[in-house]
Write an enzyme that holds these catalytic residues in place. Sequence first.
Site, PDB file in Angstrom:
ATOM      1  N   SER A 173       0.869  -1.174   0.000  1.00  0.00           N
ATOM      2  CA  SER A 173       0.000   0.000   0.000  1.00  0.00           C
ATOM      3  C   SER A 173       0.904   1.220   0.000  1.00  0.00           C
ATOM      4  O   SER A 173       1.784   1.352   0.855  1.00  0.00           O
ATOM      5  CB  SER A 173      -0.910  -0.012   1.229  1.00  0.00           C
ATOM      6  OG  SER A 173      -1.875   1.012   1.125  1.00  0.00           O
ATOM      7  N   GLU A 174       0.685   2.116  -0.970  1.00  0.00           N
ATOM      8  CA  GLU A 174       1.713   3.132  -1.226  1.00  0.00           C
ATOM      9  C   GLU A 174       1.820   4.201  -0.151  1.00  0.00           C
ATOM     10  O   GLU A 174       2.734   5.030  -0.199  1.00  0.00           O
ATOM     11  CB  GLU A 174       1.515   3.767  -2.610  1.00  0.00           C
ATOM     12  CG  GLU A 174       0.297   4.645  -2.761  1.00  0.00           C
ATOM     13  CD  GLU A 174      -0.894   3.896  -3.337  1.00  0.00           C
ATOM     14  OE1 GLU A 174      -0.946   2.655  -3.182  1.00  0.00           O
ATOM     15  OE2 GLU A 174      -1.768   4.548  -3.933  1.00  0.00           O
ATOM     16  N   ASN A 175       0.910   4.205   0.815  1.00  0.00           N
ATOM     17  CA  ASN A 175       1.124   5.117   1.936  1.00  0.00           C
ATOM     18  C   ASN A 175       2.201   4.606   2.890  1.00  0.00           C
ATOM     19  O   ASN A 175       2.587   5.322   3.812  1.00  0.00           O
ATOM     20  CB  ASN A 175      -0.186   5.400   2.683  1.00  0.00           C
ATOM     21  CG  ASN A 175      -0.872   4.151   3.180  1.00  0.00           C
ATOM     22  OD1 ASN A 175      -0.913   3.136   2.489  1.00  0.00           O
ATOM     23  ND2 ASN A 175      -1.417   4.208   4.375  1.00  0.00           N
TER      24      ASN A 175
ATOM     25  N   SER B  64       8.434   4.216   0.148  1.00  0.00           N
ATOM     26  CA  SER B  64       7.348   3.505  -0.516  1.00  0.00           C
ATOM     27  C   SER B  64       7.373   3.752  -2.023  1.00  0.00           C
ATOM     28  O   SER B  64       7.287   2.815  -2.826  1.00  0.00           O
ATOM     29  CB  SER B  64       6.009   3.953   0.066  1.00  0.00           C
ATOM     30  OG  SER B  64       4.960   3.183  -0.486  1.00  0.00           O
TER      31      SER B  64
END
Lengths: 220, 220, 232, 232
Positions: free
Chosen positions: A46-48, A88
């Site tokens: 998850s890119e967060n 990320s």
Amino acid sequence: MALNKEQIAQRIALELKDGYYVNLGIGIPTLVANYIPHGVNVVLQSENGLLGMGPFPFAGEESADLINAGKQTVTTLPGSAIFDSAMSFGMIRAGKVDLTVLGAMEVADNGDIANWKIPGKMVKGMGGAMDLVAAAKNIIVAMQHTDKAGNSKLLPQCSLPITGLKCVKKVVSDLGVFDITDQGFVCIEYAPGVTIEEIKAKTAGKLTIAESVHEMKFSE
Amino acid sequence: MALNKEQIAQRIALELKDGYYVNLGIGIPTLVANYIPHGVNVVLQSENGLLGMGPFPFAGEESADLINAGKQTVTTLPGSAIFDSAMSFGMIRAGKVDLTVLGAMEVADNGDIANWKIPGKMVKGMGGAMDLVAAAKNIIVAMQHTDKAGNSKLLPQCSLPITGLKCVKKVVSDLGVFDITDQGFVCIEYAPGVTIEEIKAKTAGKLTIAESVHEMKFSE
Amino acid sequence: MNKVFANAEEAIKDIQSGAVLMLGGFGLCGIPENCIAALVKKGVSNLTCISNNAGVDDFGIGLLLQKKQVKKMIASYVGENAEFERQLLHGEMEVQLIPQGTLATRCLITGYGIPFVPVLAGVGTEVAEGKEVVVRNGHQYLIEDAFDSDYALVKAWKGDTMGNLIVKDTARNFNPMMAMAGKITIAEVEELVQPGELDPNFVHVPGIYVHRIFQGTNYEKRIEQRTVRKPE
Amino acid sequence: MNKVFANAEEAIKDIQSGAVLMLGGFGLCGIPENCIAALVKKGVSNLTCISNNAGVDDFGIGLLLQKKQVKKMIASYVGENAEFERQLLHGEMEVQLIPQGTLATRCLITGYGIPFVPVLAGVGTEVAEGKEVVVRNGHQYLIEDAFDSDYALVKAWKGDTMGNLIVKDTARNFNPMMAMAGKITIAEVEELVQPGELDPNFVHVPGIYVHRIFQGTNYEKRIEQRTVRKPE
């Protein structure tokens, strides 16, 4: 009959290979996590800033400090790792994520994608979409083949502002599966009950029907 | 009489201000840590990735995993932080380190410094010296005023390969303290027993004697 | 070397109208709630806010928008905020949208003293307009600059009086990079501890990057999308 | 998805002569001892080694130098090694010296998918020879490229079977960035644990960057400069 969202997700799940690191966008892509084939171990990014995203928490166990890129409460799994947004997107940019699945408003037959802005309407922003499409090795788009008015969303060129150029490798729509090659959209599978004629009628971009085209299966 | 190494370190320690983050190079600079004035709290940064470097460990408590940039065993202090080399030089480059003290083979009257290579002899490498001199806001050089043959090391220009251009702000040698300004080396203090004439004789670079020049003190 | 402030009001006392602020957080996760409340109370205006999101109507940066304190928003995604939309459509506020990874990387290079960075994201899009493009290895890259902000307002889980910070879970997000990028970095923490209580090996932001720190109060930590699964 | 190997010999089995290797460590601190020993045993030659240092005569990368397995050394400081000096002066080995921060940053950008980075270090020096120079804000910067290596060999304190790593104290140094920069990253750890045993908040290298992992044996962890203080 055209696929529903769950079926689109189910078909995309067959693209997952054991050991893949996968980023699933908001909407239909998120549903892909529910259909990961037995015996295939993938790690969701998850890119967060989360690797090894787990399912939603049980009620009462949700934490404001643990969310996914869609701002939904999630959980970690054994072996998860948490990192900052620079790392990320660093791992995304460096090609460490094997597969990115995201939605689109339009896809062009050269792989261009538009999914972040509708001029004149609200501009929500691109979030991480431009980074993902610029960097991912392998991008699959999950989308409806046509808009509500019946207009094709698989186009000769995007009419909306571009998110990324020549980056989409495959489209899974409610009508079929399409590789994007020098031949434009190459239909390799059609949804059960959908005819090649319907696909031809609803695809505005350059379309090639693969010799090996066959009806879609949902398990291997 | 010219200062010994301990006295050079002691004089440099007066440059430390409360709250400073300080990087001390190998050799005389390391000794500065022994003379930090009472009431002045500084945090030592070691560029291999340690903030809040403590004293050497007691015998038997040394760890191969905890060293400083000189590869000496050290300790942490309450409030220490450890980080990787990219972040370490990131904070140096971003100007977060208030003062860097390092040795030099030669300093020029425009602030150029040479301290990493003697052509024809062994090349050991620059380590972090080029990064430090390129980025530090405030660089003090601790050095002997002349080489063993009596030749000045404060020069009109460096003869050895340069480490960094126009970066040294102050030199503390065994003979005195010199600011580096548009006027070249500006002598602001002389060591006890050292004459201005001796300093003039042993300084090859442009030298100005400050009107306020006075004998060096070792405490404020 | 005292970095400890009593509360948000004291810590942000010198922030003036027109300031350029970085604000940590992703959505409402890991936002500097106390600092935002203090900015609202202080009433400074014409702020430029660099933050991944703009909060929701009644929380986060949305509180500053309600009071029209924001002149310009630099963000990657602002789609959770009707007041934002209204001000934007009425020309009451400027907005500059930046890809999320580019935003994060620009913060990182600022904290690492690097003036610019080449990125793939945005090539061939509106984001590329007016930007320098370089070609390497057959790829085009946009040249993206470091940020020049006045203050960074970040939120951490724990911090010590020397400014070392530990963040929790995905509340990490932009907080470490913004802390590193701030000319003056103000950190609010849920728990302020003495030096020695944090393990030096597991500090997310070394204290050298943090200029002011205080223990926040009354954290709401609102959840934007409460999603749960059925009991098994 | 099995990343776990039995030992160093298995993990480095496919490294061939001529390979470009990154090796973590600073001095002898945090070096991949087991991998180095396995490379010596395997006898591969013409290696290019990217590492901050070159070990000492009889330990670390010095062991590879003794056997003349290194064609080229890319490092920032090599001054602890007489055999190195001998080979260099006799033209038996190439050496490229890079400022330490530039070396670290080049590793970082490699792991972050950034093709080049502008740095101040080395401007006006020998290091600048042949390099592109750009001017920003009145300063000159050298353009330094990402690395293109075949393998990264790193050492961590603990790791789990998914490749997540934790490093200890200043043995961190170059290990995280090199782990991130490796096309194929091989991590040796003092203790290999099961997923779930490491706190996700305090992982120094996420497993996505690590392709192979094994628990090393017989760590010597030699100290280069044993310095102690007198009992009080």
